[in-house]
Scaffold this motif. Structure first.
Motif, PDB file in Angstrom:
ATOM      1  N   ALA A   1       0.798  -1.225   0.000  1.00 57.85           N
ATOM      2  CA  ALA A   1       0.000   0.000   0.000  1.00 57.85           C
ATOM      3  C   ALA A   1       0.833   1.280   0.000  1.00 57.85           C
ATOM      4  N   GLY A   2       2.010   1.241  -0.604  1.00 50.05           N
ATOM      5  CA  GLY A   2       2.820   2.447  -0.702  1.00 50.05           C
ATOM      6  C   GLY A   2       3.421   2.906   0.606  1.00 50.05           C
ATOM      7  N   VAL A   3       3.370   2.062   1.629  1.00 49.53           N
ATOM      8  CA  VAL A   3       3.886   2.433   2.950  1.00 49.53           C
ATOM      9  C   VAL A   3       5.368   2.089   3.035  1.00 49.53           C
ATOM     10  N   ALA A   4       6.185   3.059   3.429  1.00 44.58           N
ATOM     11  CA  ALA A   4       7.613   2.800   3.629  1.00 44.58           C
ATOM     12  C   ALA A   4       7.794   1.891   4.839  1.00 44.58           C
ATOM     13  N   PRO A   5       8.537   0.812   4.705  1.00 43.70           N
ATOM     14  CA  PRO A   5       8.677  -0.108   5.837  1.00 43.70           C
ATOM     15  C   PRO A   5       9.510   0.511   6.951  1.00 43.70           C
ATOM     16  N   PRO A   6       9.078   0.352   8.191  1.00 44.70           N
ATOM     17  CA  PRO A   6       9.914   0.842   9.302  1.00 44.70           C
ATOM     18  C   PRO A   6      11.225   0.070   9.364  1.00 44.70           C
ATOM     19  N   ASP A   7      12.255   0.716   9.894  1.00 43.97           N
ATOM     20  CA  ASP A   7      13.578   0.087   9.941  1.00 43.97           C
ATOM     21  C   ASP A   7      13.600  -1.203  10.750  1.00 43.97           C
ATOM     22  N   ASP A   8      12.705  -1.308  11.731  1.00 50.46           N
ATOM     23  CA  ASP A   8      12.705  -2.490  12.588  1.00 50.46           C
ATOM     24  C   ASP A   8      11.669  -3.528  12.157  1.00 50.46           C
ATOM     25  N   LEU A   9      11.125  -3.409  10.942  1.00 49.80           N
ATOM     26  CA  LEU A   9      10.140  -4.380  10.473  1.00 49.80           C
ATOM     27  C   LEU A   9      10.797  -5.755  10.344  1.00 49.80           C
TER      28      LEU A   9
ATOM     29  N   ALA B   1       7.098 -11.384  -3.842  1.00 43.34           N
ATOM     30  CA  ALA B   1       6.462 -10.459  -4.777  1.00 43.34           C
ATOM     31  C   ALA B   1       5.729  -9.382  -3.987  1.00 43.34           C
ATOM     32  N   LEU B   2       6.111  -8.128  -4.211  1.00 42.62           N
ATOM     33  CA  LEU B   2       5.479  -6.998  -3.527  1.00 42.62           C
ATOM     34  C   LEU B   2       4.823  -6.092  -4.558  1.00 42.62           C
ATOM     35  N   GLN B   3       3.711  -5.487  -4.156  1.00 38.40           N
ATOM     36  CA  GLN B   3       3.048  -4.503  -4.999  1.00 38.40           C
ATOM     37  C   GLN B   3       2.902  -3.195  -4.216  1.00 38.40           C
ATOM     38  N   GLU B   4       2.869  -2.103  -4.956  1.00 31.50           N
ATOM     39  CA  GLU B   4       2.734  -0.756  -4.387  1.00 31.50           C
ATOM     40  C   GLU B   4       3.822  -0.471  -3.353  1.00 31.50           C
ATOM     41  N   ILE B   5       5.066  -0.725  -3.723  1.00 35.78           N
ATOM     42  CA  ILE B   5       6.147  -0.416  -2.779  1.00 35.78           C
ATOM     43  C   ILE B   5       6.426   1.079  -2.752  1.00 35.78           C
ATOM     44  N   VAL B   6       5.881   1.821  -3.706  1.00 35.64           N
ATOM     45  CA  VAL B   6       5.966   3.283  -3.694  1.00 35.64           C
ATOM     46  C   VAL B   6       4.553   3.823  -3.889  1.00 35.64           C
TER      47      VAL B   6
ATOM     48  N   THR C   1      14.225   3.856 -12.247  1.00 35.27           N
ATOM     49  CA  THR C   1      13.842   2.459 -12.413  1.00 35.27           C
ATOM     50  C   THR C   1      14.018   1.695 -11.102  1.00 35.27           C
ATOM     51  N   ARG C   2      15.051   2.014 -10.372  1.00 36.64           N
ATOM     52  CA  ARG C   2      15.341   1.341  -9.109  1.00 36.64           C
ATOM     53  C   ARG C   2      15.212   2.345  -7.982  1.00 36.64           C
ATOM     54  N   SER C   3      14.252   2.149  -7.099  1.00 34.73           N
ATOM     55  CA  SER C   3      13.987   3.124  -6.054  1.00 34.73           C
ATOM     56  C   SER C   3      14.655   2.710  -4.749  1.00 34.73           C
ATOM     57  N   SER C   4      14.780   3.675  -3.849  1.00 30.15           N
ATOM     58  CA  SER C   4      15.319   3.371  -2.527  1.00 30.15           C
ATOM     59  C   SER C   4      14.395   2.431  -1.771  1.00 30.15           C
ATOM     60  N   ALA C   5      13.082   2.497  -2.071  1.00 29.71           N
ATOM     61  CA  ALA C   5      12.130   1.591  -1.413  1.00 29.71           C
ATOM     62  C   ALA C   5      12.445   0.143  -1.758  1.00 29.71           C
ATOM     63  N   ALA C   6      12.763  -0.127  -3.021  1.00 32.94           N
ATOM     64  CA  ALA C   6      13.098  -1.490  -3.433  1.00 32.94           C
ATOM     65  C   ALA C   6      14.336  -1.986  -2.700  1.00 32.94           C
ATOM     66  N   MET C   7      15.344  -1.132  -2.588  1.00 32.32           N
ATOM     67  CA  MET C   7      16.566  -1.533  -1.896  1.00 32.32           C
ATOM     68  C   MET C   7      16.312  -1.792  -0.415  1.00 32.32           C
ATOM     69  N   LYS C   8      15.429  -0.995   0.184  1.00 33.80           N
ATOM     70  CA  LYS C   8      15.126  -1.194   1.597  1.00 33.80           C
ATOM     71  C   LYS C   8      14.372  -2.497   1.825  1.00 33.80           C
ATOM     72  N   TRP C   9      13.375  -2.788   0.963  1.00 35.40           N
ATOM     73  CA  TRP C   9      12.643  -4.042   1.093  1.00 35.40           C
ATOM     74  C   TRP C   9      13.583  -5.228   0.890  1.00 35.40           C
ATOM     75  N   ASN C  10      14.472  -5.121  -0.071  1.00 37.49           N
ATOM     76  CA  ASN C  10      15.400  -6.227  -0.315  1.00 37.49           C
ATOM     77  C   ASN C  10      16.328  -6.442   0.876  1.00 37.49           C
ATOM     78  N   SER C  11      16.738  -5.353   1.498  1.00 37.31           N
ATOM     79  CA  SER C  11      17.580  -5.461   2.683  1.00 37.31           C
ATOM     80  C   SER C  11      16.841  -6.143   3.829  1.00 37.31           C
ATOM     81  N   LEU C  12      15.569  -5.797   4.018  1.00 35.76           N
ATOM     82  CA  LEU C  12      14.776  -6.425   5.073  1.00 35.76           C
ATOM     83  C   LEU C  12      14.582  -7.909   4.812  1.00 35.76           C
ATOM     84  N   ILE C  13      14.401  -8.277   3.549  1.00 34.67           N
ATOM     85  CA  ILE C  13      14.259  -9.689   3.203  1.00 34.67           C
ATOM     86  C   ILE C  13      15.545 -10.438   3.529  1.00 34.67           C
ATOM     87  N   GLY C  14      16.681  -9.865   3.115  1.00 36.67           N
ATOM     88  CA  GLY C  14      17.962 -10.504   3.404  1.00 36.67           C
ATOM     89  C   GLY C  14      18.232 -10.631   4.887  1.00 36.67           C
ATOM     90  N   ASP C  15      17.880  -9.590   5.641  1.00 35.99           N
ATOM     91  CA  ASP C  15      18.065  -9.643   7.095  1.00 35.99           C
ATOM     92  C   ASP C  15      17.270 -10.788   7.711  1.00 35.99           C
TER      93      ASP C  15
END
Length: 445
Positions: free
Chosen positions: A58-66, A85-90, A101-115
């Protein structure tokens, strides 16, 4: 809840056995043993466990501690491939549609997945001891611990984002990774052309037509990723189909899905780590040409019945009776746009639409107050779904994860046992035997 008293006389009129539900159960039972008849000799195949998850954030920026560990079942230590698979990451507005093409939101979600995937490494037995890759040696030289999961590929088209992860020891067997993005819906192929020059007047007209200038309408389309695992091709199609619960909207969703399946094309690519062997057969170029295919995302299908009746069933928790009128199940049963696709039995509660930071459905508060936006007073639905097709796949689980409230959707996950062929894939059986042992998997008999 089948023995509960109905809340009203009107509810009793609509609580009746449905033919579609019985047909649906029969449909699922037909595929209960899929994969067994397709298994090859034990020296020719190996079975891996594949995790597939979808979530409209829903376009919500994930909190750092998610913490995504619950959704990804990260502590289970029993999966080999993750596809998220995520939708509406922005937020869906003109700036983001025409932005990078590549947003900071995508990088943040990918980092959370890796964590989440790599958090539980201390004291855990490594399953990639036979991996002779440079990454492991480099980690040892620097006194670092090898991460059990590595990102294979991630791809973004506006709000649609896909991330694929594999066990470190399995990564060398994942080859010919490619991605393809296709826009659909009102803006047609705009999703493929956001990097091209558009005249401002043309953009404003398109934005007004799609209501993107108000940020209220999504850019429909799909990001598809494919790869070869040993000698078997996989394709994952992350979709965001047309929204809306009005008459005719389901047909728009059907058209979007058909458009995505027909127009998505993969070019032959190779990764830097591996080159194709000259004796290999040409790779599949179209989605349906792959051996194992999973389609997942915010498919946006709703309940095809009067809202008032639907809400009575929701209050009574009669999910199976609501599902008799689910647009996607009707489409699957009729063999229309999703002919040949399968879905596991839906036993979880609706995934949409919730108040943010709440477990209350959106309409339950607005309707009770007698006000609010009538456009938002829609009955709950199972918008977020996971389908699959192809022999050699068997679904082990299909469920909703209800502990996340930052979005008006709830994440969904499915787990598959997938058979991979070793013969004919450019990987010798003797070379793969160590990988089979190290992952603790046995060939499918």
């Amino acid at each position: 809840m089948g023995d509960e008293k109905h809340p009203s006389s009107k509810l009793s009129e609509i609580l009746r056995p449905g033919k579609l539900l019985h047909r649906r159960r029969r449909l699922v039972s037909e595929f209960a043993d899929v994969g067994r008849e397709d298994a090859l000799h034990e020296s020719d195949t190996v079975k891996y466990r594949v995790f597939a998850g979808t979530w409209n954030v829903a376009g919500v920026a994930p909190p750092d501690d998610l913490d995504l560990g619950d959704w990804l079942d990260a502590k289970a230590d029993s999966y080999d491939i993750y596809v998220l698979a995520l939708q509406e990451i922005v937020p869906l507005n003109a700036r983001n549609v025409l932005g990078p093409t590549r947003s900071s939101a995508a990088m943040k979600w990918n980092s959370l997945i890796g964590d989440a995937l790599n958090r539980f490494t201390t004291g855990r037995r490594r399953r990639d001891d036979d991996d002779d890759g440079d990454d492991d040696e480099g980690a040892q030289r620097h006194g670092q611990q090898q991460q059990p999961f590595r990102c294979v590929v991630s791809e973004q088209m506006v709000g649609i984002f896909v991330s694929v992860w594999a066990r470190s020891g399995l990564r060398r067997h994942v080859r010919h990774v490619a991605a393809s993005c296709v826009g659909a819906g009102v803006l047609g192929r705009l999703g493929n052309k956001v990097r091209r020059a558009y005249l401002s007047q043309q953009w404003r007209a398109a934005a007004r037509a799609a209501r993107l200038d108000s940020g209220m309408a999504a850019l429909q389309g799909a990001v598809s990723v494919r790869f070869l695992l040993h000698g078997t091709s996989f394709c994952f199609v992350c979709c965001h189909l047309a929204s809306g619960g009005k008459d005719g909207d389901a047909q728009l969703r059907n058209a979007d899905a058909a458009d995505i399946l027909s127009r998505t094309t993969f070019r032959r690519r190779t990764t830097a780590a591996a080159s194709p062997a000259p004796e290999e057969l040409p790779l599949p170029r179209k989605i349906l040409d792959h051996d194992r295919v999973v389609l997942l995302g915010d498919l946006n299908y709703r309940i095809a019945m009067d809202d008032a009746e639907a809400r009575l069933l929701v209050r009574a928790g009669k999910w199976s009776m609501l599902l008799e009128n689910d647009e996607l199940l009707l489409e699957l049963a009729e063999g229309g746009s999703f002919d040949g696709w399968r879905e596991g039995l839906v036993t979880f509660s609706p995934t949409y639409k919730y108040h943010l930071n709440s477990d209350m459905f959106y309409w339950s508060i607005d309707a009770a107050a007698g006000g609010g936006d009538k456009q938002q007073q829609r009955a709950p639905a199972w918008c977020d779904r996971i389908l699959w097709r192809g022999k050699g796949m068997r679904q082990a689980s299909y469920e909703r994860c209800g502990g996340y409230r930052i979005s008006d959707h709830r994440p969904v996950r499915a787990v598959f046992d997938a058979v991979c062929e070793l013969a004919g894939g450019g990987v010798g059986v003797e070379h793969s035997a160590a990988g089979i042992a190290s992952f603790g998997h046995v060939p499918l008999l």
